[in-house]
Design a protein around this motif. Structure first.
Motif, short mmCIF file in Angstrom:
data_model
loop_
_atom_site.label_atom_id
_atom_site.label_comp_id
_atom_site.label_asym_id
_atom_site.label_seq_id
_atom_site.Cartn_x
_atom_site.Cartn_y
_atom_site.Cartn_z
N GLU A 15 4.55 11.62 -5.42
CA GLU A 15 4.90 12.82 -4.66
C GLU A 15 4.46 12.70 -3.21
OE1 GLU A 15 6.72 15.45 -5.51
OE2 GLU A 15 7.12 14.44 -7.43
N LEU A 16 3.27 12.15 -2.99
CA LEU A 16 2.77 11.96 -1.62
C LEU A 16 3.70 11.05 -0.84
CD1 LEU A 16 0.59 12.07 0.64
CD2 LEU A 16 -0.52 10.13 -0.54
N PHE A 17 4.04 9.91 -1.41
CA PHE A 17 4.90 8.95 -0.72
C PHE A 17 6.31 9.50 -0.54
CE2 PHE A 17 2.19 5.07 -2.07
CZ PHE A 17 1.39 5.24 -0.95
N ARG A 18 6.81 10.24 -1.53
CA ARG A 18 8.17 10.76 -1.43
C ARG A 18 8.29 11.71 -0.24
NH1 ARG A 18 11.23 13.93 -6.26
NH2 ARG A 18 9.54 15.41 -5.87
N ASP A 19 7.31 12.61 -0.11
CA ASP A 19 7.35 13.56 1.00
C ASP A 19 7.22 12.86 2.35
OD1 ASP A 19 7.58 15.58 -0.84
OD2 ASP A 19 5.45 16.13 -0.80
N PRO A 100 -2.05 -3.57 -1.22
CA PRO A 100 -3.13 -3.16 -2.12
C PRO A 100 -3.23 -1.63 -2.22
CG PRO A 100 -3.96 -4.53 -0.30
CD PRO A 100 -2.58 -4.13 0.03
N LYS A 101 -3.63 -1.17 -3.40
CA LYS A 101 -3.95 0.26 -3.57
C LYS A 101 -5.46 0.46 -3.39
CE LYS A 101 -0.53 2.16 -6.80
NZ LYS A 101 -0.41 2.77 -8.14
N PRO A 102 -5.88 1.56 -2.82
CA PRO A 102 -5.03 2.58 -2.19
C PRO A 102 -4.59 2.13 -0.81
CG PRO A 102 -7.34 3.17 -1.96
CD PRO A 102 -7.31 1.91 -2.79
N CYS A 103 -3.44 2.62 -0.38
CA CYS A 103 -2.96 2.32 0.96
C CYS A 103 -2.48 3.63 1.59
CB CYS A 103 -1.84 1.29 0.95
SG CYS A 103 -0.30 1.88 0.21
N THR A 104 -2.46 3.66 2.89
CA THR A 104 -2.00 4.86 3.57
C THR A 104 -0.48 4.88 3.63
OG1 THR A 104 -2.00 3.82 5.76
CG2 THR A 104 -4.07 4.82 5.00
N PRO A 105 0.13 6.04 3.67
CA PRO A 105 1.59 6.11 3.83
C PRO A 105 2.08 5.37 5.07
CG PRO A 105 0.75 8.25 3.17
CD PRO A 105 -0.45 7.39 3.47
N ARG A 106 1.29 5.43 6.13
CA ARG A 106 1.69 4.74 7.36
C ARG A 106 1.75 3.23 7.16
NH1 ARG A 106 -1.29 5.53 13.25
NH2 ARG A 106 0.14 4.20 14.45
N LEU A 108 2.21 1.72 4.32
CA LEU A 108 3.33 1.45 3.42
C LEU A 108 4.65 1.42 4.17
CD1 LEU A 108 4.39 1.10 0.52
CD2 LEU A 108 4.58 3.60 0.41
N VAL A 109 4.87 2.39 5.04
CA VAL A 109 6.12 2.44 5.81
C VAL A 109 6.27 1.19 6.68
CG1 VAL A 109 7.30 3.64 7.71
CG2 VAL A 109 6.38 4.94 5.79
N ALA A 110 5.17 0.74 7.27
CA ALA A 110 5.22 -0.48 8.10
C ALA A 110 5.65 -1.68 7.27
CB ALA A 110 3.86 -0.72 8.74
N ARG A 111 5.11 -1.79 6.04
CA ARG A 111 5.49 -2.90 5.16
C ARG A 111 6.96 -2.79 4.75
NH1 ARG A 111 1.42 -5.90 2.59
NH2 ARG A 111 -0.38 -5.96 3.99
N LEU A 112 7.38 -1.59 4.41
CA LEU A 112 8.77 -1.39 4.00
C LEU A 112 9.74 -1.77 5.11
CD1 LEU A 112 8.54 2.08 2.19
CD2 LEU A 112 8.79 -0.17 1.11
#
Length: 228
Positions: A15-19, A100-106, A108-112
């Motif tokens: 839910e966190l990542f989806r938002d 790696p977990k945990p990771c920040t949404p920021r 994650l977006v950079a990796r994506l």
């Protein structure tokens, strides 16, 4: 919007990542189970899959193995922080990268975005002439490679690495350059991602008649696609 599939049983994290991803221009669909996620991943509806290594029904590694039997869709794996075993297993199974977990949404977006930049497919056009490096041919725009005139089955990261070596045929390419061009990020200390991907590529290329690999490790420097 870019459609991404997340296979993870952590409801709050999804839910966190989806938002957050929605505000960044991504549409995130999800599955909390490996088998149902696998079915979705193979529909062709998504541009990238985010996959947790720990799932309630089957392992993320098994999901990845089954995806790779049928699809080259980019896969970003979630691993336990500091667990090198999970990272290596994921890469050896065909993951394009890991976070790696945990990771920040920021983060994650950079990796994506780094993965999507590297794996965006362009339409086939007549001017897409191959880069030729010995028995290797690389069609960059079609994301296609052949070895002794037989098509190579490569993950997106493997393709990027091999393309970089082909563009530097006969010259040594540093791990730092390979990481930046193929993973979209600087090489981290003790990061074995490049080595694991190179091992997989070597297996797919096979050996020369004298038993030597076509990709040589130059100690302390990097890798070289040799001319023979």
């Amino acid at each position: 919007m870019t459609k991404i599939l997340m296979i993870d049983d952590d409801v709050e994290l999804v839910e966190l990542f989806r938002d957050y991803l929605q505000t960044e221009g991504f549409q995130l669909d999800f599955s909390h189970f490996g088998l149902s996620g696998l079915q979705l991943a193979l529909t062709g509806a998504y541009e990238l899959v985010m996959l947790d290594i720990m799932l309630p029904d089957i392992t993320g590694t098994e999901v990845l193995n089954r995806i790779r039997q049928q699809s080259r869709i980019p896969v970003l794996m979630f691993t336990a922080r500091g667990d090198d075993v999970d990272k290596i297993i994921g890469l050896e199974s065909g993951a394009d990268d890991y976070v790696p977990k945990p990771c920040t949404p920021r983060e994650l977006v950079a990796r994506l975005r780094a993965i999507l930049r590297r794996t965006s497919y362009l339409e086939d056009i007549a001017t897409d002439w191959p880069v030729i490096a010995g028995p290797l041919k690389i069609w960059s725009e079609r994301r296609k490679a052949s070895w002794f005139d037989k098509e190579l089955e490569l993950t997106s990261t493997e393709f990027n690495l091999l393309e970089t070596l082909a563009n530097n045929f006969g010259r040594v390419v540093t791990k730092q350059k390979l990481s930046e061009s193929s993973l979209g990020r600087p090489l981290a200390h003790f990061d074995r991602s490049i080595d694991v991907h190179m091992s997989s590529i070597r297996q797919k290329l096979g050996c020369q008649s004298d038993g030597r690999s076509y990709i040589q490790t130059v100690r302390g420097q990097g890798y070289q696609l040799i001319k023979g």
